[in-house]
Write a protein that holds these residues in place. Structure first.
Motif, PDB file in Angstrom:
ATOM      1  N   GLY A 221       0.793  -1.169   0.127  1.00 35.76           N
ATOM      2  CA  GLY A 221      -0.119   0.060   0.010  1.00 35.76           C
ATOM      3  C   GLY A 221       0.933   1.304   0.084  1.00 35.76           C
ATOM      4  N   GLU A 222       2.007   1.144  -0.493  1.00 38.59           N
ATOM      5  CA  GLU A 222       2.926   2.368  -0.386  1.00 38.59           C
ATOM      6  C   GLU A 222       2.958   3.299  -1.574  1.00 38.59           C
ATOM      7  OE1 GLU A 222       6.999   0.842  -0.248  1.00 38.59           O
ATOM      8  OE2 GLU A 222       6.743   0.440   1.733  1.00 38.59           O
ATOM      9  N   PHE A 272      14.733  17.520  -7.310  1.00 33.38           N
ATOM     10  CA  PHE A 272      13.703  16.590  -7.521  1.00 33.38           C
ATOM     11  C   PHE A 272      13.489  15.829  -6.239  1.00 33.38           C
ATOM     12  CE2 PHE A 272      15.094  17.495 -11.794  1.00 33.38           C
ATOM     13  CZ  PHE A 272      14.118  18.100 -12.455  1.00 33.38           C
ATOM     14  N   ILE A 273      12.418  15.834  -5.734  1.00 30.74           N
ATOM     15  CA  ILE A 273      12.319  15.188  -4.364  1.00 30.74           C
ATOM     16  C   ILE A 273      11.376  14.076  -4.550  1.00 30.74           C
ATOM     17  CG2 ILE A 273      11.503  15.524  -1.971  1.00 30.74           C
ATOM     18  CD1 ILE A 273      11.926  18.583  -2.413  1.00 30.74           C
ATOM     19  N   PHE A 274      11.994  12.884  -3.953  1.00 30.63           N
ATOM     20  CA  PHE A 274      11.298  11.781  -4.126  1.00 30.63           C
ATOM     21  C   PHE A 274      10.892  11.394  -2.819  1.00 30.63           C
ATOM     22  CE2 PHE A 274      14.658  10.074  -7.767  1.00 30.63           C
ATOM     23  CZ  PHE A 274      13.845  10.978  -8.652  1.00 30.63           C
ATOM     24  N   GLN A 275       9.597  11.002  -2.705  1.00 32.41           N
ATOM     25  CA  GLN A 275       8.806  10.439  -1.403  1.00 32.41           C
ATOM     26  C   GLN A 275       8.053   9.135  -1.352  1.00 32.41           C
ATOM     27  OE1 GLN A 275       6.371  14.086  -1.741  1.00 32.41           O
ATOM     28  NE2 GLN A 275       7.305  15.018   0.099  1.00 32.41           N
ATOM     29  N   ILE A 276       8.156   8.825  -0.512  1.00 33.84           N
ATOM     30  CA  ILE A 276       7.111   7.236  -0.086  1.00 33.84           C
ATOM     31  C   ILE A 276       6.406   7.782   0.892  1.00 33.84           C
ATOM     32  CG2 ILE A 276       7.227   4.890   0.446  1.00 33.84           C
ATOM     33  CD1 ILE A 276      10.173   5.004  -0.620  1.00 33.84           C
ATOM     34  N   ASN A 277       5.191   7.411   0.614  1.00 40.79           N
ATOM     35  CA  ASN A 277       4.035   7.871   1.807  1.00 40.79           C
ATOM     36  C   ASN A 277       4.196   9.327   2.507  1.00 40.79           C
ATOM     37  OD1 ASN A 277       2.732   5.365   1.258  1.00 40.79           O
ATOM     38  ND2 ASN A 277       3.443   4.354   2.915  1.00 40.79           N
ATOM     39  N   GLY A 278       4.823  10.162   1.562  1.00 45.62           N
ATOM     40  CA  GLY A 278       4.934  11.523   1.811  1.00 45.62           C
ATOM     41  C   GLY A 278       6.250  11.990   2.516  1.00 45.62           C
ATOM     42  N   ASN A 283      16.000  10.507   3.182  1.00 47.55           N
ATOM     43  CA  ASN A 283      16.431  10.353   4.195  1.00 47.55           C
ATOM     44  C   ASN A 283      15.541   9.581   5.160  1.00 47.55           C
ATOM     45  OD1 ASN A 283      17.927  12.649   3.880  1.00 47.55           O
ATOM     46  ND2 ASN A 283      15.901  14.164   4.464  1.00 47.55           N
ATOM     47  N   PHE A 284      14.600   8.881   4.583  1.00 49.24           N
ATOM     48  CA  PHE A 284      13.702   8.008   5.429  1.00 49.24           C
ATOM     49  C   PHE A 284      13.506   6.493   4.761  1.00 49.24           C
ATOM     50  CE2 PHE A 284      12.305  12.143   6.701  1.00 49.24           C
ATOM     51  CZ  PHE A 284      12.502  12.189   8.151  1.00 49.24           C
ATOM     52  N   ALA A 285      13.653   6.457   3.764  1.00 46.56           N
ATOM     53  CA  ALA A 285      13.478   4.954   3.046  1.00 46.56           C
ATOM     54  C   ALA A 285      14.363   3.973   3.458  1.00 46.56           C
ATOM     55  CB  ALA A 285      13.417   5.170   1.691  1.00 46.56           C
ATOM     56  N   THR A 292      13.220  -0.462  -4.482  1.00 48.75           N
ATOM     57  CA  THR A 292      11.803  -0.612  -5.190  1.00 48.75           C
ATOM     58  C   THR A 292      11.837   0.770  -5.762  1.00 48.75           C
ATOM     59  OG1 THR A 292      11.083  -2.129  -3.290  1.00 48.75           O
ATOM     60  CG2 THR A 292       9.280  -1.004  -4.786  1.00 48.75           C
ATOM     61  N   PHE A 293      11.663   1.737  -5.251  1.00 48.27           N
ATOM     62  CA  PHE A 293      11.819   3.207  -5.957  1.00 48.27           C
ATOM     63  C   PHE A 293      12.769   3.331  -7.193  1.00 48.27           C
ATOM     64  CE2 PHE A 293      11.468   7.545  -6.392  1.00 48.27           C
ATOM     65  CZ  PHE A 293      10.104   7.948  -5.692  1.00 48.27           C
ATOM     66  N   LEU A 294      13.751   2.771  -7.133  1.00 46.39           N
ATOM     67  CA  LEU A 294      14.682   2.778  -8.157  1.00 46.39           C
ATOM     68  C   LEU A 294      14.224   1.955  -9.178  1.00 46.39           C
ATOM     69  CD1 LEU A 294      17.384   3.913  -9.344  1.00 46.39           C
ATOM     70  CD2 LEU A 294      18.371   2.122  -8.374  1.00 46.39           C
ATOM     71  N   VAL A 295      13.878   0.695  -9.116  1.00 44.32           N
ATOM     72  CA  VAL A 295      13.297  -0.047 -10.275  1.00 44.32           C
ATOM     73  C   VAL A 295      12.227   0.397 -10.775  1.00 44.32           C
ATOM     74  CG1 VAL A 295      12.693  -2.614 -10.738  1.00 44.32           C
ATOM     75  CG2 VAL A 295      14.664  -2.291  -9.311  1.00 44.32           C
ATOM     76  N   ALA A 296      11.185   1.005  -9.918  1.00 49.38           N
ATOM     77  CA  ALA A 296       9.813   1.583 -10.451  1.00 49.38           C
ATOM     78  C   ALA A 296      10.231   2.861 -11.241  1.00 49.38           C
ATOM     79  CB  ALA A 296       9.184   2.277  -9.149  1.00 49.38           C
TER      80      ALA A 296
END
Ligand SMILES: Nc1ncnc2c1ncn2[C@@H]1O[C@H](COP(=O)(O)OP(=O)(O)OP(=O)(O)O)[C@@H](O)[C@H]1O
Ligand SMILES: [Mg+2]
Length: 382
Positions: A221-222, A272-278, A283-285, A292-296
């Protein structure tokens, strides 16, 4: 597009290598230093006219050889055959690009014809690293889909260099030469604003594709987010607003720029700011979320380019299988091979064991000392 044949002559440690590719998955196995990545670099040469990591052509030339060629035979989505050849001559220090034997005058004009999506260990810095790493990623994607953007970037780099030179002189001489800097301000604003508008437009388009790609990979659900954060604030993008704000920002920064000797605002300082669930990913991932973020991002790049270039990109995965877990790996390969062709390198002959990719016509190439030692076709990789 479909890459049917790769020919490398005196390219890195490949004296003379010919590869007939599968239209699905192509895997290059071999020990460290045998020449697997070099094959992907060869693909990058005839698709993008340059290496995806080496800065200059002479290091690619097989040591002791006078010239190299990298040739690709490609069938486009619309059924047109292309033979693209890049040749580099050491003595002339000259690179020649031909398409179907006709010479291409400007190498950059080929960018976007044969789109490529590359994922290699160095790309980890896209989510972990500095703003420059993210800008490089965005610029690489947008450049492949827009010739105008690529030309603007080249132009901007030139203008920035000139402007910085003047600022540096002002710093040394502690002077204020407004007449010398004015024309460069105008060019910087004109070209820089066009880059910024395109970046904003790109992020708006790309965001949705990224959300879908991330959901495909994580199955959780991320929710990922991407925000464009320019080096100066400006209100909504209507008409000349970017230009006006750019001008104001330059005026505000001018005394500081003179003091330090280089340009402080403009697209070269965008983030460019990348976020997961805001939350800010940098800093937080977790490690897994970074992957996952990179592959996505790469998957989203694949779909974005497919759409924009009207040509299905090929996917190059250098040494990433060991880094991704099996679930992500399978999802990535499934998504890519559903529509396109994939080239993978791995030291582990069993890295894809149990991965049923029957529909993808997998072909295994065993690479040893710059040669293809053995080729195996396998409907089930094991
Ligand atoms: N210009 C060159 N001329 C000849 N050989 C070169 C040149 N550049 C690199 N090499 C050789 O190519 C080999 C490295 O190739 P490559 O990077 O493709 O290896 P690899 O199979 O991907 O290895 P790894 O699994 O460690 O990533 C090294 O043995 C290196 O000495
Ligand atoms: Mg390698």
């Amino acid at each position: 597009m479909n890459l049917q044949r790769i020919v490398l002559d005196n390219f890195r440690n490949h004296s003379s290598t010919l590869i007939d590719c599968s239209p699905g998955i192509n895997i290059f196995f071999g020990n460290n230093g045998e020449g697997k990545t070099n094959i992907l670099e060869g693909i990058s040469y005839f698709c993008l006219t340059k290496s995806f990591y080496a800065a200059n052509d002479s290091v690619v030339l097989k040591i002791g050889s006078p010239s190299f060629t990298a040739t690709g035979k490609i069938l486009s989505d619309s059924g047109v055959e292309y033979e693209i050849q890049v040749e580099f001559d050491r003595e002339l220090s000259q690179k020649t690009v031909t398409v179907n034997k006709a010479r291409v005058d400007k190498a950059s004009s080929l960018i976007g014809w044969f789109p490529v999506v590359i994922l290699s260990p160095e790309h980890n810095t896209i989510t972990f690293g500095s703003p420059a790493d993210r800008r490089r990623f965005i610029d690489f994607v947008v450049s492949q889909s827009s010739r105008i953007y690529l030309e603007s970037l080249i132009d901007y780099r030139r203008i920035l260099k000139q402007r910085n030179k003047i600022l540096s002189e002002m710093q040394t001489t502690r002077s204020e030469n407004i007449d010398a800097i004015e024309p460069w301000n105008d060019s910087l604003i004109r070209v820089g604003s066009s880059i910024m508008k395109k970046r904003k437009e790109f992020i708006e388009d790309f965001r949705g594709i990224m959300v879908d790609a991330y959901a495909q990979l994580s199955g959780m659900g991320e929710r990922p987010g991407i925000t464009y954060s320019p080096s100066f604030e400006y209100a909504e993008n209507n008409g000349d607003v970017v230009e006006t704000s750019f001008k104001k920002a330059l005026q505000n920064q001018f005394s500081d720029e003179r003091r330090i000797g280089y340009t402080l605002v403009g697209p070269h300082r965008d983030e460019f700011i990348f976020q997961i669930n805001g939350l800010h990913a940098k800093n937080f991932a977790s490690q897994g979320q970074h992957k996952t973020f990179l592959v996505a991002l790469k998957l989203a790049e694949f779909f974005y380019l497919k759409n924009r270039c009207s040509e299905t990109p090929i996917l190059l995965l250098d040494d990433v299988l060991s880094e991704l877990d099996e679930y992500r790996c399978r999802r990535l390969l499934e998504a890519a091979t559903n529509t396109g062709q994939v080239f993978i390198t791995s030291t582990d002959e069993h890295a894809l064991d149990g991965l049923s990719v029957a529909s993808a016509n997998p072909r295994k190439f065993f690479v040893r000392q710059g040669r293809i030692e053995r080729v195996e076709d396998a409907t089930q990789i094991n």
